[in-house]
Design an enzyme around this catalytic site. Structure first.
Site, PDB file in Angstrom:
ATOM      1  N   LYS A  85       0.792  -1.241   0.000  1.00 43.14           N
ATOM      2  CA  LYS A  85       0.000   0.000   0.000  1.00 43.14           C
ATOM      3  C   LYS A  85       0.815   1.278   0.000  1.00 43.14           C
ATOM      4  O   LYS A  85       0.263   2.356   0.243  1.00 43.14           O
ATOM      5  CB  LYS A  85      -0.952  -0.007   1.197  1.00 43.14           C
ATOM      6  N   SER A 125      -9.893   2.070  -2.448  1.00 47.01           N
ATOM      7  CA  SER A 125      -9.371   3.353  -1.959  1.00 47.01           C
ATOM      8  C   SER A 125      -9.973   4.505  -2.733  1.00 47.01           C
ATOM      9  O   SER A 125     -10.283   4.384  -3.928  1.00 47.01           O
ATOM     10  CB  SER A 125      -7.855   3.345  -2.150  1.00 47.01           C
ATOM     11  N   TYR A 150       0.377   1.563  -7.364  1.00 43.08           N
ATOM     12  CA  TYR A 150      -0.486   1.143  -6.245  1.00 43.08           C
ATOM     13  C   TYR A 150      -1.945   1.473  -6.544  1.00 43.08           C
ATOM     14  O   TYR A 150      -2.829   0.614  -6.449  1.00 43.08           O
ATOM     15  CB  TYR A 150      -0.055   1.844  -4.944  1.00 43.08           C
ATOM     16  N   LYS A 154      -5.567  -0.964  -7.364  1.00 42.03           N
ATOM     17  CA  LYS A 154      -6.925  -0.880  -6.793  1.00 42.03           C
ATOM     18  C   LYS A 154      -7.965  -0.775  -7.918  1.00 42.03           C
ATOM     19  O   LYS A 154      -9.016  -1.416  -7.869  1.00 42.03           O
ATOM     20  CB  LYS A 154      -7.041   0.315  -5.842  1.00 42.03           C
ATOM     21  N   PHE A 178     -11.280   6.429   2.583  1.00 44.72           N
ATOM     22  CA  PHE A 178     -10.602   7.721   2.546  1.00 44.72           C
ATOM     23  C   PHE A 178      -9.356   7.566   3.437  1.00 44.72           C
ATOM     24  O   PHE A 178      -8.593   6.644   3.211  1.00 44.72           O
ATOM     25  CB  PHE A 178     -11.594   8.855   2.832  1.00 44.72           C
ATOM     26  N   ASN A 179      -9.096   8.391   4.409  1.00 46.16           N
ATOM     27  CA  ASN A 179      -7.820   8.261   5.131  1.00 46.16           C
ATOM     28  C   ASN A 179      -8.010   7.711   6.549  1.00 46.16           C
ATOM     29  O   ASN A 179      -8.317   8.479   7.465  1.00 46.16           O
ATOM     30  CB  ASN A 179      -7.120   9.626   5.196  1.00 46.16           C
ATOM     31  N   ARG A 231      -7.816  16.198   3.319  1.00 39.33           N
ATOM     32  CA  ARG A 231      -8.240  14.799   3.240  1.00 39.33           C
ATOM     33  C   ARG A 231      -9.421  14.566   4.175  1.00 39.33           C
ATOM     34  O   ARG A 231      -9.645  15.316   5.114  1.00 39.33           O
ATOM     35  CB  ARG A 231      -7.100  13.855   3.681  1.00 39.33           C
ATOM     36  N   GLY A 297       2.608  13.298  -6.744  1.00 37.82           N
ATOM     37  CA  GLY A 297       1.473  12.374  -6.786  1.00 37.82           C
ATOM     38  C   GLY A 297       0.346  12.719  -5.823  1.00 37.82           C
ATOM     39  O   GLY A 297      -0.720  12.105  -5.869  1.00 37.82           O
TER      40      GLY A 297
HETATM   41  N1  UFG Z   1       1.698  14.525   4.574  1.00 38.51           N
HETATM   42  C1  UFG Z   1       2.635  15.431   5.015  1.00 38.51           C
HETATM   43  N2  UFG Z   1       3.763  14.949   5.604  1.00 38.51           N
HETATM   44  C2  UFG Z   1       3.998  13.622   5.794  1.00 38.51           C
HETATM   45  C3  UFG Z   1       3.015  12.697   5.351  1.00 38.51           C
HETATM   46  C4  UFG Z   1       1.878  13.186   4.734  1.00 38.51           C
HETATM   47  O1  UFG Z   1       2.476  16.645   4.865  1.00 38.51           O
HETATM   48  O2  UFG Z   1       5.059  13.264   6.315  1.00 38.51           O
HETATM   49  C5  UFG Z   1       0.467  15.026   3.955  1.00 38.51           C
HETATM   50  C6  UFG Z   1       0.295  14.528   2.532  1.00 38.51           C
HETATM   51  O3  UFG Z   1       0.976  15.336   1.630  1.00 38.51           O
HETATM   52  C7  UFG Z   1      -1.221  14.561   2.397  1.00 38.51           C
HETATM   53  C8  UFG Z   1      -1.726  14.279   3.799  1.00 38.51           C
HETATM   54  O4  UFG Z   1      -0.629  14.551   4.666  1.00 38.51           O
HETATM   55  O5  UFG Z   1      -1.628  15.847   2.048  1.00 38.51           O
HETATM   56  C9  UFG Z   1      -2.145  12.844   4.000  1.00 38.51           C
HETATM   57  O6  UFG Z   1      -1.080  12.008   3.564  1.00 38.51           O
HETATM   58  P1  UFG Z   1      -1.055  10.441   3.840  1.00 38.51           P
HETATM   59  O7  UFG Z   1       0.222   9.907   3.262  1.00 38.51           O
HETATM   60  O8  UFG Z   1      -1.344  10.150   5.261  1.00 38.51           O
HETATM   61  O9  UFG Z   1      -2.305   9.941   3.017  1.00 38.51           O
HETATM   62  P2  UFG Z   1      -2.598  10.049   1.460  1.00 38.51           P
HETATM   63  O10 UFG Z   1      -3.847  10.855   1.349  1.00 38.51           O
HETATM   64  O11 UFG Z   1      -1.449  10.473   0.675  1.00 38.51           O
HETATM   65  O12 UFG Z   1      -2.760   8.532   1.116  1.00 38.51           O
HETATM   66  C10 UFG Z   1      -3.878   7.813   1.501  1.00 38.51           C
HETATM   67  C11 UFG Z   1      -3.505   6.320   1.639  1.00 38.51           C
HETATM   68  C12 UFG Z   1      -3.100   5.762   0.320  1.00 38.51           C
HETATM   69  C13 UFG Z   1      -4.123   6.097  -0.734  1.00 38.51           C
HETATM   70  C14 UFG Z   1      -4.400   7.576  -0.758  1.00 38.51           C
HETATM   71  C15 UFG Z   1      -5.498   7.924  -1.703  1.00 38.51           C
HETATM   72  O13 UFG Z   1      -2.449   6.169   2.567  1.00 38.51           O
HETATM   73  O14 UFG Z   1      -2.981   4.379   0.461  1.00 38.51           O
HETATM   74  O15 UFG Z   1      -4.804   8.003   0.523  1.00 38.51           O
HETATM   75  O16 UFG Z   1      -5.681   9.306  -1.774  1.00 38.51           O
HETATM   76  F1  UFG Z   1      -3.709   5.751  -1.957  1.00 38.51           F
END
Ligand code: UFG
Length: 339
Positions: A85, A125, A150, A154, A178-179, A231, A297
């Site tokens: 993931k 997702s 990834y 999905k 979602f998250n 998010r 991304g």
């Molecule tokens: N972020 C930071 N710093 C960090 C980690 C994350 O600023 O160290 C920010 C990211 O840029 C994003 C937000 O926090 O804006 C949430 O990031 P996450 O990595 O926690 O979650 P994502 O939304 O990127 O990813 C999640 C799931 C993935 C899925 C994705 C779909 O973890 O598996 O949602 O949008 F693909």
């Protein structure tokens, strides 16, 4: 009522096993422990008083998987979490992601068909929506070209399931998360990333506890009120409970069609800075963070329209952002104090 939970020692899987057992289901976990620890089984037993059956093997192994299903043909359903993931890793190692996430799914579907196991709940997702044209995003929004291998696994998995169902008697529900954040109230299970966390909340709690020096906030130049990305954070126990509702819907033959798709979110969007502020408020800790450039991304903003899930499943995410960050912090402290 016996349910297979693949990836049942993982983050969302373990919380779902707890909810299933607390609602009277018998669970069997299959996990290869590639991103989790066997000790989670003890924690599940400590919470529920019931030790789930656990078999450690890789669902990519077709023969082992076929053998498993022939021994468990009495399964009433399967909740399939087991998958890689990490978005960034999938860009580096696409074949590893396609092989692991797709071959395991195909082996499971084959086992279901051969043994007349009718019901599958699949971990999908909100990544399938990419950056939606309209917010909040409903299940009717178009699927956008995936940003990462990834995300593509999905999308392809949903298609593989949909095609398989059309030519068989199987039923499936894809749950688009979602998250997910937070942890079980017992603080005995929670999110336990191996190595440096990719996700926001474990990075926050590990920074606050002193394992990481500083959180990098990826971008403050987005077109959002405070410039950081937005998010829809959902508590993992709310999410786990939706899986129990989905499996009951299938077993109770309440599905409207053989393949259904639901968003699992709260309907509220929060920015990265709002999550940090929530964490600081509930923990009393000052978080060391700095703003850096955007992460490749990342979408700018996405949150769910949960109306279809709320109405059709009779399920609703209940926990607030502060409850989520507080439970993540409680888990981090409890876990580290046990080490
Ligand atoms: N972020 C930071 N710093 C960090 C980690 C994350 O600023 O160290 C920010 C990211 O840029 C994003 C937000 O926090 O804006 C949430 O990031 P996450 O990595 O926690 O979650 P994502 O939304 O990127 O990813 C999640 C799931 C993935 C899925 C994705 C779909 O973890 O598996 O949602 O949008 F693909």
């Amino acid at each position: 009522m016996k349910i297979l939970v693949t990836g049942g020692t993982g983050y969302i899987g373990s919380h779902t096993v707890v909810e299933l057992q607390q609602q009277g289901f018998t669970t069997v976990i299959v996990d290869n422990l590639s991103n989790s620890q066997a000790g989670v089984i003890d924690s599940i037993e400590a919470i529920t008083g019931i030790r789930p059956v656990f078999e450690q093997f890789d669902l990519v192994d077709r023969e082992r998987t076929a053998d498993f299903f022939s021994r468990h043909a009495d399964l009433k359903g399967i909740i399939h979490f087991a998958a890689y993931k990490a978005v960034g890793e999938s860009v580096e190692k696409p074949l590893m992601y396609y092989r692991n996430n797709l071959v395991s799914l195909m082996n499971i579907l084959e086992g279901m068909m051969l043994n007349n196991i009718p019901n599958l709940v699949f971990s999908s997702s909100c990544t399938v929506y990419g950056q939606p044209d309209e917010l909040p995003v409903s299940e009717l929004a178009p699927i956008k070209k995936a940003e990462s291998p990834y995300g593509n696994t999905k999308q392809i998995s949903e298609e593989v399931i949909s095609d398989t169902i059309r030519s068989s008697k199987l039923n499936a529900i894809a749950l688009r998360y979602f998250n997910p954040i937070g942890a079980h109230d017992s603080a005995l299970i929670g999110e336990l990333p191996l190595g440096v966390p990719n996700n926001l909340v474990p990075f926050i709690t590990q920074t606050a506890i002193g394992l990481r020096q500083q959180l990098s906030v990826f971008g403050d130049d987005y077109n959002t009120p405070d410039g950081t990305a937005i998010r829809d954070y959902i508590h993992v126990v709310d999410l786990a409970q939706a899986h129990v509702v989905a499996i009951k819907r299938m077993i109770g033959q309440q599905m409207k069609k053989p393949f259904e798709v639901f968003n699992l979110g709260t309907g509220n969007g929060y920015s990265v800075l709002e999550v940090i502020r929530s964490f600081e408020r509930v923990s009393g800790e000052k978080l060391n963070y700095r703003i850096v450039g955007r992460r490749a991304g990342d979408v700018e903003q996405v949150w769910a329209n949960p109306a279809f899930s709320n109405n059709e499943l009779g399920w609703k995410a209940l926990k607030s952002l502060d409850e989520m960050t507080a439970s993540a912090w409680k888990w981090e402290k409890a876990y580290r104090s046990r080490q």
